[in-house]
Scaffold this motif. Structure first.
Motif, PDB file in Angstrom:
ATOM      1  N   ARG A  23      40.363  41.122  31.207  1.00 24.06           N
ATOM      2  CA  ARG A  23      39.640  42.322  30.775  1.00 24.06           C
ATOM      3  C   ARG A  23      38.462  41.935  29.874  1.00 24.06           C
ATOM      4  NH1 ARG A  23      44.595  45.837  30.779  1.00 24.06           N
ATOM      5  NH2 ARG A  23      44.150  47.358  32.421  1.00 24.06           N
ATOM      6  N   ALA A  62      40.144  49.995  32.148  1.00 21.57           N
ATOM      7  CA  ALA A  62      39.277  48.849  32.424  1.00 21.57           C
ATOM      8  C   ALA A  62      37.958  49.042  31.700  1.00 21.57           C
ATOM      9  CB  ALA A  62      39.035  48.731  33.928  1.00 21.57           C
ATOM     10  N   GLU A 107      53.001  44.019  38.811  1.00 24.05           N
ATOM     11  CA  GLU A 107      52.151  44.966  38.092  1.00 24.05           C
ATOM     12  C   GLU A 107      50.934  44.261  37.501  1.00 24.05           C
ATOM     13  OE1 GLU A 107      55.010  48.417  36.366  1.00 24.05           O
ATOM     14  OE2 GLU A 107      55.481  46.387  35.709  1.00 24.05           O
ATOM     15  N   ALA A 110      48.484  43.599  40.174  1.00 23.73           N
ATOM     16  CA  ALA A 110      47.775  44.827  40.550  1.00 23.73           C
ATOM     17  C   ALA A 110      46.586  45.070  39.631  1.00 23.73           C
ATOM     18  CB  ALA A 110      48.737  46.017  40.516  1.00 23.73           C
ATOM     19  N   VAL A 111      46.738  44.745  38.353  1.00 20.97           N
ATOM     20  CA  VAL A 111      45.617  44.888  37.423  1.00 20.97           C
ATOM     21  C   VAL A 111      44.506  43.906  37.775  1.00 20.97           C
ATOM     22  CG1 VAL A 111      44.880  44.743  35.015  1.00 20.97           C
ATOM     23  CG2 VAL A 111      47.107  45.723  35.569  1.00 20.97           C
ATOM     24  N   ASP A 113      43.874  42.688  40.659  1.00 19.78           N
ATOM     25  CA  ASP A 113      43.269  43.190  41.888  1.00 19.78           C
ATOM     26  C   ASP A 113      42.245  44.271  41.571  1.00 19.78           C
ATOM     27  OD1 ASP A 113      42.756  43.690  44.551  1.00 19.78           O
ATOM     28  OD2 ASP A 113      44.675  44.671  44.955  1.00 19.78           O
ATOM     29  N   GLU A 114      42.574  45.162  40.653  1.00 17.85           N
ATOM     30  CA  GLU A 114      41.642  46.227  40.269  1.00 17.85           C
ATOM     31  C   GLU A 114      40.412  45.646  39.577  1.00 17.85           C
ATOM     32  OE1 GLU A 114      39.575  48.946  37.784  1.00 17.85           O
ATOM     33  OE2 GLU A 114      40.958  47.482  36.948  1.00 17.85           O
ATOM     34  N   LEU A 115      40.633  44.696  38.682  1.00 13.34           N
ATOM     35  CA  LEU A 115      39.517  44.088  37.955  1.00 13.34           C
ATOM     36  C   LEU A 115      38.595  43.308  38.898  1.00 13.34           C
ATOM     37  CD1 LEU A 115      41.326  42.750  34.750  1.00 13.34           C
ATOM     38  CD2 LEU A 115      39.782  44.716  34.896  1.00 13.34           C
ATOM     39  N   GLY A 117      37.502  43.974  41.656  1.00 19.61           N
ATOM     40  CA  GLY A 117      36.537  44.816  42.349  1.00 19.61           C
ATOM     41  C   GLY A 117      35.448  45.361  41.457  1.00 19.61           C
ATOM     42  N   GLN A 118      35.458  44.980  40.184  1.00 14.83           N
ATOM     43  CA  GLN A 118      34.483  45.546  39.258  1.00 14.83           C
ATOM     44  C   GLN A 118      33.151  44.804  39.307  1.00 14.83           C
ATOM     45  OE1 GLN A 118      35.313  47.164  35.603  1.00 14.83           O
ATOM     46  NE2 GLN A 118      37.430  47.723  36.031  1.00 14.83           N
ATOM     47  N   HIS A 156      38.333  41.092  48.199  1.00 16.15           N
ATOM     48  CA  HIS A 156      37.136  41.520  47.482  1.00 16.15           C
ATOM     49  C   HIS A 156      35.908  40.681  47.828  1.00 16.15           C
ATOM     50  CE1 HIS A 156      39.134  44.501  44.935  1.00 16.15           C
ATOM     51  NE2 HIS A 156      40.153  43.651  44.863  1.00 16.15           N
TER      52      HIS A 156
END
Length: 289
Positions: A23, A62, A107, A110-111, A113-115, A117-118, A156
């Motif tokens: 992050r 995020a 879990e 998953a975070v 994975d989300e990051l 794509g930023q 990604h």
């Protein structure tokens, strides 16, 4: 960053090694010019996550484009990178500052994975295998995490940086089985000429750190000579692996110049040409800074 710029280090890839530092890497990349982000769970984090949960607050939002580059405020920004032309780094202290969140490896992944794509996230890593700091009982979980990171990078369309600590056979086997991302980097390359030839055959990048300048690094020097020039990168791995003649001191981006000069001597290459090549290779992997 100012010191790095004065040393002609034109960009930084800030690498995360857990949820918190990933992050931070995204916040830094979206706030500080010439900084890109890499996000991941370090291989040695995976067994801990699988057994007792992840450090940090997985439910925190995020970072937005105008977020603070300080992240949580825990730890410090240690950036590192290629010889005089780009850089990579890590955030140190986050593990000590964060408490166990009781979350699972899935879990945490998953975070990541989300990051991934930023905006301005150009890489997944450090991920891979480590047979030095993780016992045999934790290697299956490491492999599970590594395979998940491979899929995240491919999903990604970003590069992947590999942590390979005395686990060459494991890493190569998994890359072949899972299918390596198009831009795969052996971070802090530690192999010999044979592994360099294998990387050449597969189009995998080799990023050399200060260790290549050490007097006892004959196998690593041989690997550098064997490496395809179009696949060579350089980094610091700050604050570790400070190049000769400052071995033992904390490393920093500006010291990557000593590593690149050492590489030029090993290769009997023109320094300016080598810098140009590393810069081109870096942009091919990470895109424009």
């Amino acid at each position: 960053m100012a010191t790095a710029r004065d040393a002609s280090v034109c960009g930084v890839v800030q690498a995360g090694c857990d949820v918190e530092s990933s992050r931070f890497a995204v916040a830094a990349a979206q706030t500080v010019p010439r900084v890109l982000a890499a996000v991941a769970l370090h291989p040695n984090e995976a067994p801990t996550l699988a057994g007792s949960g992840v450090s940090g607050d997985l439910d925190a939002p995020a970072p937005a484009g105008d977020g603070s580059a300080k992240g949580s405020g825990a730890g410090r920004f240690e950036s590192d990178g290629p010889g005089g032309v780009s850089a990579a780094g890590r955030f140190t202290g986050a593990r000590d500052a964060c408490s166990t969140g009781g979350r699972s490896l899935d879990e945490a992944l998953a975070v990541i994975d989300e990051l991934a794509g930023q905006r301005r996230v150009r890489c997944v890593g450090e991920t891979g295998m480590d047979r030095v700091h993780t016992p045999e009982s934790g290697l299956a979980v490491q492999e599970e995490s590594f395979r998940a990171h491979i899929e995240i990078a491919k999903r990604h369309g970003v590069a992947m940086q590999i942590h390979d600590r005395e686990a060459h056979e494991d890493v190569v086997r998994i890359l072949r089985d899972a299918g390596a991302p198009e831009r795969t980097v052996f971070h802090c390359f530690s192999g010999d000429a044979e592994l360099a030839r294998l990387c050449n055959e597969n189009g995998w990048y080799m990023s050399f750190a200060g260790t290549v300048t050490f007097k006892n690094a004959a196998p690593l020097k041989a690997a550098l000579r064997e490496a395809d020039p179009g696949l060579v990168l350089c980094e610091t791995d700050a604050p570790f692996l400070t190049p000769h003649p400052f071995r033992g001191r904390p490393n920093a981006p500006y010291m990557v110049n000593y590593t690149v000069r050492g590489m030029a001597e090993i290769l009997d290459a023109d320094l300016e040409e080598l810098c140009r090549r590393i810069w081109e290779n870096s942009e091919r992997v990470y895109g424009q800074f």
